[in-house]
Design an enzyme around this catalytic site. Structure first.
Site, PDB file in Angstrom:
ATOM      1  N   GLY A  16      -9.721  48.630  67.132  1.00 24.28           N
ATOM      2  CA  GLY A  16     -10.520  47.788  66.227  1.00 24.28           C
ATOM      3  C   GLY A  16     -10.001  46.359  66.259  1.00 24.28           C
ATOM      4  O   GLY A  16      -8.795  46.137  66.183  1.00 24.28           O
ATOM      5  N   ARG A  77     -12.217  51.090  72.550  1.00 24.36           N
ATOM      6  CA  ARG A  77     -11.400  52.305  72.405  1.00 24.36           C
ATOM      7  C   ARG A  77     -11.693  53.125  73.659  1.00 24.36           C
ATOM      8  O   ARG A  77     -12.830  53.542  73.858  1.00 24.36           O
ATOM      9  CB  ARG A  77     -11.812  53.068  71.146  1.00 24.36           C
ATOM     10  N   ASP A 108      -2.264  51.750  65.977  1.00 25.26           N
ATOM     11  CA  ASP A 108      -1.398  52.848  66.444  1.00 25.26           C
ATOM     12  C   ASP A 108      -1.888  53.503  67.730  1.00 25.26           C
ATOM     13  O   ASP A 108      -1.090  53.828  68.612  1.00 25.26           O
ATOM     14  CB  ASP A 108      -1.135  53.876  65.333  1.00 25.26           C
ATOM     15  N   THR A 131      -4.057  45.008  63.526  1.00 34.28           N
ATOM     16  CA  THR A 131      -5.019  45.870  62.821  1.00 34.28           C
ATOM     17  C   THR A 131      -5.134  45.397  61.381  1.00 34.28           C
ATOM     18  O   THR A 131      -4.125  44.986  60.788  1.00 34.28           O
ATOM     19  CB  THR A 131      -4.590  47.358  62.837  1.00 34.28           C
ATOM     20  N   ASP A 133      -5.575  47.320  59.017  1.00 30.96           N
ATOM     21  CA  ASP A 133      -5.180  48.434  58.138  1.00 30.96           C
ATOM     22  C   ASP A 133      -3.749  48.336  57.592  1.00 30.96           C
ATOM     23  O   ASP A 133      -3.428  49.005  56.608  1.00 30.96           O
ATOM     24  CB  ASP A 133      -5.317  49.773  58.877  1.00 30.96           C
ATOM     25  N   ASP A 135      -1.165  49.674  58.706  1.00 38.78           N
ATOM     26  CA  ASP A 135      -0.558  51.010  58.669  1.00 38.78           C
ATOM     27  C   ASP A 135       0.475  51.236  59.774  1.00 38.78           C
ATOM     28  O   ASP A 135       0.633  52.356  60.259  1.00 38.78           O
ATOM     29  CB  ASP A 135      -1.661  52.081  58.736  1.00 38.78           C
ATOM     30  N   ARG A 177      -8.911  52.902  57.141  1.00 33.88           N
ATOM     31  CA  ARG A 177      -8.840  54.231  57.752  1.00 33.88           C
ATOM     32  C   ARG A 177      -8.249  55.202  56.744  1.00 33.88           C
ATOM     33  O   ARG A 177      -8.868  55.432  55.711  1.00 33.88           O
ATOM     34  CB  ARG A 177      -8.038  54.192  59.049  1.00 33.88           C
TER      35      ARG A 177
HETATM   36  O1  F6P Z   1      -8.589  50.347  62.283  1.00 37.29           O
HETATM   37  C1  F6P Z   1      -9.434  49.342  61.828  1.00 37.29           C
HETATM   38  C2  F6P Z   1     -10.707  49.915  61.252  1.00 37.29           C
HETATM   39  O2  F6P Z   1     -11.531  48.853  60.841  1.00 37.29           O
HETATM   40  C3  F6P Z   1     -10.516  50.915  60.119  1.00 37.29           C
HETATM   41  O3  F6P Z   1     -10.232  50.287  58.895  1.00 37.29           O
HETATM   42  C4  F6P Z   1     -11.816  51.657  60.159  1.00 37.29           C
HETATM   43  O4  F6P Z   1     -11.668  52.958  59.630  1.00 37.29           O
HETATM   44  C5  F6P Z   1     -12.120  51.710  61.632  1.00 37.29           C
HETATM   45  O5  F6P Z   1     -11.394  50.661  62.244  1.00 37.29           O
HETATM   46  C6  F6P Z   1     -13.575  51.569  61.997  1.00 37.29           C
HETATM   47  O6  F6P Z   1     -13.693  51.710  63.374  1.00 37.29           O
HETATM   48  P1  F6P Z   1     -15.003  51.325  64.175  1.00 37.29           P
HETATM   49  O7  F6P Z   1     -15.127  49.848  64.222  1.00 37.29           O
HETATM   50  O8  F6P Z   1     -14.774  51.908  65.518  1.00 37.29           O
HETATM   51  O9  F6P Z   1     -16.151  51.928  63.433  1.00 37.29           O
END
Ligand code: F6P
Length: 328
Positions: A16, A77, A108, A131, A133, A135, A177
């Site tokens: 992300g 990803r 991560d 990120t 997050d 985390d 997340r």
């Molecule tokens: O890891 C960053 C994040 O924005 C999280 O907060 C969220 O759960 C996820 O990515 C969303 O992923 P995507 O953009 O693939 O929907």
């Protein structure tokens, strides 16, 4: 470990995106030029490594990117990188370009990829925590977290205007997340009536009690922050449960979503990304491999990736206590 001679560094952003990734790429590339290294941009994360989407970077590629949200190297990803065949293709492409070290900016999953790659092929790699997050262990803050919190708080301020005008109860869902860092900061920073985070259970009955007490105390507006990864569901599910118990309340739900991933990085994220970008290049030159560069108590720290990705960074107990005191 005895440092290998490094001449060409590849940099990529993966997973992300997060505000400040561009500032981090710029700092990595600028630091590389400072030390007379050749710098390569790997586009679309590990996908670009596999598909040879790799270009030599020049100074002009990083002009005016520090202040821009997103990542000009793009992100993805990659499912294929999870396979040994995908990683072999990626390694062959790096060899073709003569790239002898990597800086991986991401969360991560992205850092896990860098670790695996180092284990399998011995390519020196340093991770940077990118990120929203927050985390990752081994750093007080990840790149993008501060901007995401600011964005969430600004959005909640606007929701409060309309919530107050209509005497409505709002449930606002924030990202993270399965971590509650954005939620707890947004809760404290926007005077939320309650903050629900995955790390702490709050029974629905308790929330109902808190909302009733606030009504008695003639509170003007009620905003409940819900972290997306909560075990009792997201904002929509929680709102439905509350509606059953408090049918007279006028309840609305707002999911902030990807809004939190965009925007120009805050000053904090720009400085953090810049410091970490330089640290990554210097770390590689000093033989620090398979580690993540972070900042703890204002000092650069290198943490083994395997430790940084362990899911043990938790919302500070004190933050949760403060949020509770301020919402009653
Ligand atoms: O890891 C960053 C994040 O924005 C999280 O907060 C969220 O759960 C996820 O990515 C969303 O992923 P995507 O953009 O693939 O929907």
């Amino acid at each position: 470990m005895e440092p290998k001679t490094i001449k060409k560094i590849g940099v990529l952003t993966s997973g992300g995106d997060a505000p400040g990734m561009n500032a981090a790429i710029r700092a990595v590339v600028r630091a590389g030029f400072y030390y007379n290294l050749e710098m390569y941009g790997i586009y679309r994360g590990y996908e670009g490594m596999i598909n040879d989407d790799i270009k030599k970077l020049e100074s002009k590629n990083i002009a005016h990117v520090l202040e821009r949200g997103g990542t000009f190297l793009k992100s993805a990803r990659s499912a294929e990188f999870r396979t040994p065949e995908g990683r072999q293709k990626a390694f062959d492409n790096l060899k073709k370009h003569g790239i002898d070290a990597l800086v991986v900016i991401g969360g991560d999953g992205s850092l896990t990829g860098a670790h695996l790659f180092y284990q399998e092929f011995g390519i020196p790699a340093i991770g940077l925590p990118g990120t929203i997050d927050n985390d990752l262990s081994g750093t007080d803050s990840t790149i993008g977290f501060d901007t995401a919190c600011n964005t969430a708080i600004q959005a909640i301020d606007k929701i409060r205007d309309t919530a107050t005008s209509h005497d409505r109860l709002f449930f606002v869902e924030v990202m993270g997340r399965d971590a509650g860092f954005i939620a707890i900061n947004a809760g404290i920073g926007s005077a939320a009536a309650a903050t629900l985070i995955p790390e702490k259970k709050m029974p629905i009955e308790k929330l109902v009690e808190r909302l009733k007490a606030r009504k008695k105390a003639m509170k003007q507006s009620n905003i409940v922050i819900v972290a997306e990864g909560g075990k009792s569901g997201g904002a929509t599910e929680i709102a439905e449960k509350i509606k059953k118990q408090l049918p007279s309340y006028d309840i609305k739900v707002t999911i902030l979503g990807h809004l939190q991933r965009g925007g120009s990085p805050s000053s904090f994220d720009r400085v953090l990304a810049s410091k970490l970008g330089v640290a990554a290049v210097e770390g590689l030159m000093q033989g620090k491999y398979d580690v993540m560069a972070g900042i703890i108590n204002n000092k650069i720290v290198f943490t083994p990736i395997t430790k940084a990705i362990v899911d043990d960074k938790e919302v500070d107990e004190d933050d949760f206590r403060i949020a509770k005191i301020l919402s009653t």
